[in-house]
Every structure is written in structure tokens, then in C-alpha cells.
Design an enzyme around this catalytic site. Structure first.
Site, PDB file in Angstrom:
ATOM      1  N   HIS A  69      69.824  15.206  30.915  1.00 13.94           N
ATOM      2  CA  HIS A  69      69.619  15.858  29.619  1.00 13.94           C
ATOM      3  C   HIS A  69      68.564  16.949  29.802  1.00 13.94           C
ATOM      4  CE1 HIS A  69      70.317  15.194  25.081  1.00 13.94           C
ATOM      5  NE2 HIS A  69      69.611  16.314  25.188  1.00 13.94           N
ATOM      6  N   TYR A 120      77.213  19.401  15.107  1.00 13.14           N
ATOM      7  CA  TYR A 120      76.220  19.580  14.046  1.00 13.14           C
ATOM      8  C   TYR A 120      76.720  20.423  12.890  1.00 13.14           C
ATOM      9  CZ  TYR A 120      72.790  17.432  17.084  1.00 13.14           C
ATOM     10  OH  TYR A 120      72.110  16.527  17.870  1.00 13.14           O
ATOM     11  N   ASN A 154      78.902  16.034  20.947  1.00 13.35           N
ATOM     12  CA  ASN A 154      77.857  16.218  19.938  1.00 13.35           C
ATOM     13  C   ASN A 154      78.363  17.260  18.966  1.00 13.35           C
ATOM     14  OD1 ASN A 154      76.368  14.669  21.713  1.00 13.35           O
ATOM     15  ND2 ASN A 154      75.148  16.395  22.480  1.00 13.35           N
ATOM     16  N   GLU A 208      75.831  18.174  27.141  1.00 13.88           N
ATOM     17  CA  GLU A 208      76.120  19.555  26.748  1.00 13.88           C
ATOM     18  C   GLU A 208      76.030  20.559  27.901  1.00 13.88           C
ATOM     19  OE1 GLU A 208      73.673  20.599  23.374  1.00 13.88           O
ATOM     20  OE2 GLU A 208      74.682  19.172  22.065  1.00 13.88           O
ATOM     21  N   GLU A 249      76.107  12.658  19.217  1.00 13.76           N
ATOM     22  CA  GLU A 249      74.992  13.213  18.426  1.00 13.76           C
ATOM     23  C   GLU A 249      75.558  13.879  17.185  1.00 13.76           C
ATOM     24  OE1 GLU A 249      72.512  16.059  20.399  1.00 13.76           O
ATOM     25  OE2 GLU A 249      72.223  14.805  22.158  1.00 13.76           O
ATOM     26  N   ARG A 295      71.514   5.476  22.645  1.00  9.43           N
ATOM     27  CA  ARG A 295      71.776   6.465  23.691  1.00  9.43           C
ATOM     28  C   ARG A 295      70.475   7.211  24.001  1.00  9.43           C
ATOM     29  NH1 ARG A 295      71.993  12.293  23.229  1.00  9.43           N
ATOM     30  NH2 ARG A 295      73.380  13.077  24.804  1.00  9.43           N
TER      31      ARG A 295
HETATM   32  O1  LGS Z   1      67.746  18.004  20.183  1.00  6.58           O
HETATM   33  C1  LGS Z   1      68.990  18.372  20.430  1.00  6.58           C
HETATM   34  C2  LGS Z   1      69.894  18.301  19.254  1.00  6.58           C
HETATM   35  C3  LGS Z   1      69.412  18.808  17.938  1.00  6.58           C
HETATM   36  O2  LGS Z   1      70.362  19.825  17.550  1.00  6.58           O
HETATM   37  C4  LGS Z   1      69.680  17.618  21.568  1.00  6.58           C
HETATM   38  O3  LGS Z   1      68.852  17.439  22.677  1.00  6.58           O
HETATM   39  C5  LGS Z   1      70.850  18.437  22.007  1.00  6.58           C
HETATM   40  O4  LGS Z   1      71.685  17.646  22.802  1.00  6.58           O
HETATM   41  C6  LGS Z   1      71.650  19.051  20.851  1.00  6.58           C
HETATM   42  O5  LGS Z   1      72.031  20.333  21.230  1.00  6.58           O
HETATM   43  N1  LGS Z   1      70.960  19.174  19.588  1.00  6.58           N
HETATM   44  C7  LGS Z   1      71.191  20.047  18.582  1.00  6.58           C
HETATM   45  N2  LGS Z   1      72.084  20.946  18.607  1.00  6.58           N
HETATM   46  C8  LGS Z   1      72.499  21.672  17.490  1.00  6.58           C
HETATM   47  C9  LGS Z   1      71.876  22.982  17.463  1.00  6.58           C
HETATM   48  C10 LGS Z   1      72.489  23.668  16.350  1.00  6.58           C
HETATM   49  C11 LGS Z   1      72.106  25.061  16.414  1.00  6.58           C
HETATM   50  C12 LGS Z   1      73.116  25.796  15.694  1.00  6.58           C
HETATM   51  C13 LGS Z   1      72.795  27.215  15.713  1.00  6.58           C
HETATM   52  C14 LGS Z   1      73.801  27.954  16.478  1.00  6.58           C
HETATM   53  C15 LGS Z   1      73.469  29.379  16.592  1.00  6.58           C
END
Ligand code: LGS
Length: 468
Positions: free
Chosen positions: A119, A308, A306, A164, A374, A74
């Protein structure tokens, strides 16, 4: 091992985060190019000017994908690399050739492309006319998508409209952290989301009307999700608050698309039209007309998300921060201090949250086919080839995902790890390392080295499940 031989194991990336070549061969500037070129905007003043240099390294990227044994890759197409001015009257043939090389290389190696159309790297020229805050963008995005379907759709059978949109609406237009840095938490995120939804639906209909019969692919948005665990599971107010968190985050887009074309009731009640009531904030959530609801309802073939981490949610009516978003939702968000940490402070690995999230999606949207697009963790160290934290993360998250499939009957079709390689992590720059492969950003050749997690993930793929 499990009983789904065609389960789609993959890895993910996005154009601005890996390509580099920011002004190569006639590419136009994106809002991220301009944003990162202003000192102070990004951690360490890092930029995506070179990133992983993937624009010049198609073969090296495909080599890694082959070594992993993935079934899909992807990635996203950069709008200003294909249309430097954002419009279809200026097509950059070098940009088109780059994606053709990549797609052909994938197909030659039996790897299915999953292509994201947006994106976050909007052509600057379109930001200059108002970007996602003007309805004009809907037709412009549609004509970019139409070009991609026409040009790449003979080989690409899986399209993602927006990555997103729910996060972008908030970070780009509420908190103002991401370009275009609009800081209007009151109204702007809701207005922009309204335009994202309409643009998504238009692109879906274009695919449906003009291409599906001949190309036979699927198309969906990809939403950001986080599992919301009620702080006190026996307190109905916390249970409701946790569901409200998910409705504001996921339901905001998923309810219109996968349910009845309209926003979730709880959003309409909290931030919608209350003009009939006295002394309450005026409506900030736009109204979707009957015609728009009909146009948006059903515009996704699968459910992509996605994820995390997880959060702990309790009911709260106090305004804790200048941002009004939690106040809108009447919630308070925390994490459990016993959960392990990662490079991003509040982003904590909580694998059981994924199983609960999958079950929530199953119940809420009628057990749709689901793709996790993701999932991953940011490591703190630059040179951690051992990568123990990622091995633990991948193993426990996949284990919970497979339990949701095998035990709970969730219709899970695919799992993609974020990310193929270390890359530009937006305002955090190159510090958090999300890659299965290490990139040496100090070396102009950007050499790629597999971490132990890459070897482990390849073993999972070969086994079609966690090795015993
Ligand atoms: O690089 C991005 C990844 C990495 O972590 C990607 O482009 C995005 O689509 C995605 O949002 N990504 C990502 N998100 C998780 C961020 C977690 C932050 C959690 C903290 C919340 C306050």
C-alpha cells in the site's frame, strides 16, 4: 437484511496512514517517510511519523473493531518495517512481532485479516535502485510476499497484492504528485504498470505453487474505480468515451488478469503500437508477449476494488491540460454540480454510480466474486462526531450495493468501509476525515472516539443489511 449470512462486512486501513513509529525498533525508511519530511510536500506539512500510533495501540484498534462487530479487517504490512532494507537478508523481528500481535488479536476475536502486501510505502533503499521502474523489483517484491505467506499465512487467508496500482502508476509516475514524483505522463505510467502486472502475477504464482495447498487462501489485486456516466446517454460517442475511461482505468489491469492476459484493445489502439501507421505517436503501451500473457491471465481468485465517487464523461479530442492522459483517452471529465461535495473537491458522493459500476464489472468480467475493499467519504470538519454526511454516504452506498446483489445478481461477497479511523490522507494530510472513529491528533495519546457513523455501521452489520 439479506440472504447471505456470511457476507463479509469490514473496515479498512493501511500501514503508513495509521501506524506511526516511522523509525521505531529498526524500521527502515519508506519513500513516504522521506517525502513527508520535506516541507511543502504535504498539506500543512503533516507527516505519518506518529499518525494514529497504531504501532503501539494494537489493543485499542482491536477494541474498535470488536465494537463495530466486523467480520474482517483489511490492513497492510509495511515492507520496510519487516525488511528495513527491502531485502530478506535483514528481517526486523519487532516488525514481525507487531503484525503477529495484530493478527493473533483479530483471530482471537473472530475477525478475518485481509492483508495488503503493498500500500505504497516502498523501502527507500529499493527506490534508490530504481523502484518500480526496474524489473529487479519483481523478484524483491516476490521474496517479501513469500516471507509474509510463510510467516502469517497460517492465519491470513485473504491477500491483496497491490492497492490501487492503477492510481499509483498515474499519481507516482504521470502527475508526479506521489513519491517517487516522476512526472512523465507520456511513458512512465504505462511502463510501471507493466512491471506491477508482472510482479502481481509472480506473487500470485508463488502463493499458488508453494502455499495454497496447505494454507487455502485467496489472492487478488485491488483496483481503484470510479463509475463513468456518459454525459449524453443518447450519444454513442459519449457512451464509448465512458467505456473507454473505464477501460483505461480498470481494464488496464483487469483485462490482462481477468480476461486474456492482454491490455484492452482500445488502449492498444490509442497508446499502443501504431508503428505501421504514419504520423502517429509512437507506442507507449508496452507489448505483453505471448508468454507473459499466459503468465498473467487468471492470476486473481476474486475481484477487489475501491470506489468513492462518479464522473461524467464525454468524447473529446482537445488537449485541455498539460497532462496528456485525457488526451490519450480522447475524453473530457466533469462532475455534476448538483452532486453533493466533500472534503476533496471532485470527490462527490453518487451512490447510484456504485450499482452501475458493480453491473459493469459483472458484465465485463463474467460475474466474478466481488469485494468492495474501500468505500467512504472525507469530511471537512475535525470534530464532527455527529458525522451526518458519512451516515448518509454509508447508508445510500450500501443500499445500492445490496440492490446490485439482490436485484441484479451481482456476486457481491463483501463490503469494507474506508476507514476504521481518521488517518493520514496522503498529500492532503490530516484534513480530510475518513474515519468511523475520530482521532484527536493534538493529543499525544491519540484517543479514539466513535462517531455516530460507527454506531450506525455497527447496526448495519448486526442487521446484515440496512436496518428498517
Ligand atoms: O486513503 C486512501 C483513500 C481515501 O480516498 C486510501 O489509502 C487509498 O487506497 C484510496 O485511494 N483512498 C481514497 N481515494 C479516493 C480519492 C478520491 C479523490 C477523487 C478526486 C479525483 C480527482
Amino acid at each position: 437484511m439479506f440472504d447471505q449470512p456470511d457476507f463479509s462486512w469490514g473496515v479498512s486501513s493501511s500501514s503508513y496512514q495509521i501506524e506511526g513509529g516511522w523509525d521505531a525498533d529498526g524500521k527502515g525508511p519508506s519513500i513516504w517517510d522521506n517525502f513527508t519530511h520535506v516541507p511543502g510536500n504535504v498539506n500543512n506539512n503533516d507527516t505519518g511519523d506518529i499518525a494514529c500510533d497504531s504501532y503501539n495501540k494494537v489493543e485499542a484498534d482491536i477494541y474498535m473493531l470488536k465494537a463495530l462487530g466486523v467480520k474482517n479487517y483489511r490492513f497492510s504490512v509495511s515492507w520496510p518495517r519487516i525488511f528495513p532494507t527491502g531485502r530478506n537478508n535483514s528481517i526486523n523481528s519487532y516488525g514481525v512481532a507487531y503484525y503477529n500481535r495484530l493478527i493473533d488479536g483479530l483471530i482471537a476475536n473472530n475477525i478475518s485479516p485481509i492483508v495488503t502486501l503493498y500500500h505504497w510505502d516502498l523501502p527507500q533503499t529499493l527506490q534508490d535502485i530504481g523502484g518500480w521502474e526496474t524489473e529487479e523489483i519483481i523478484d524483491l517484491f516476490d521474496s517479501f510476499a513469500d516471507f509474509c505467506f510463510q510467516t502469517f499465512g497460517d492465519r491470513v487467508k485473504f491477500w491483496i497484492t497491490f492497492n490501487e496500482p492503477n492510481i499509483l502508476a498515474w499519481l507516482g509516475y504521470g502527475e508526479g504528485l506521489f513519491p517517487p514524483n516522476v512526472k512523465e505522463p507520456g511513458d512512465a505510467p504505462y511502463k510501471v504498470a507493466h512491471i506491477f502486472l508482472k510482479a502481481h502475477a509472480k506473487v500470485y504464482h508463488t502463493y499458488d505453487d508453494k502455499y495454497r495447498a496447505t494454507q487455502g487462501g485467496i489472492i487478488a489485486p485491488c483496483l481503484f474505480t470510479t463509475w463513468a456516466e456518459p454525459k449524453t446517454p443518447s450519444d454513442p460517442r459519449d457512451i464509448e468515451a465512458a467505456d473507454r475511461y473505464l477501460q483505461f482505468l480498470v481494464g488496464w489491469f483487469a483485462h490482462p488478469i481477468y480476461k486474456n492476459g492482454d491490455y484492452p484493445d482500445v488502449m492498444k489502439w490509442k497508446v499502443g503500437n501504431r508503428s505501421e501507421l504514419q504520423n502517429l505517436p509512437s507506442s507507449r503501451l508496452p507489448v505483453l508477449t505471448a508468454e507473459e500473457r499466459e503468465y498473467i491471465r487468471g492470476t486473481a481468485d476474486v475481484f477487489c476494488f475501491n470506489t468513492y465517487s462518479s464522473k461524467i464523461i464525454s468524447h473529446s479530442t482537445t488537449r485541455l491540460s498539460p497532462s496528456s492522459y485525457d488526451y490519450d483517452r480522447e475524453i473530457s471529465i466533469t462532475v455534476d454540480s448538483s452532486w453533493p461535495t466533500s472534503a476533496l473537491p471532485d470527490h462527490r458522493p453518487v451512490a447510484w454510480g456504485l450499482r452501475r459500476l458493480l453491473n459493469w464489472i459483472k458484465e465485463e468480467y463474467g460475474n466474478p466474486p466481488i469485494y468492495i475493499i474501500e468505500n467512504g467519504v472525507g469530511a471537512k470538519s475535525k470534530s464532527d462526531i455527529d458525522d451526518n454526511a458519512r451516515i448518509f454516504y454509508v447508508k445510500t452506498y450500501i443500499d445500492e450495493a445490496l440492490k446490485a446483489y439482490k436485484v441484479d445478481g451481482v456476486n457481491l461477497k463483501g463490503y469494507n468501509a474506508w476507514s476504521l479511523m481518521d488517518n493520514f490522507e496522503w498529500v492532503d494530510g490530516y484534513e480530510p476525515r475518513f474515519g468511523l472513529h475520530q482521532i484527536d491528533f493534538d493529543n499525544p495519546n491519540r484517543p479514539r472516539t466513535p462517531k455516530r457513523s460507527a454506531v450506525y455501521y455497527a447496526e448495519i452489520i448486526r442487521n446484515n443489511g440496512i436496518p428498517l
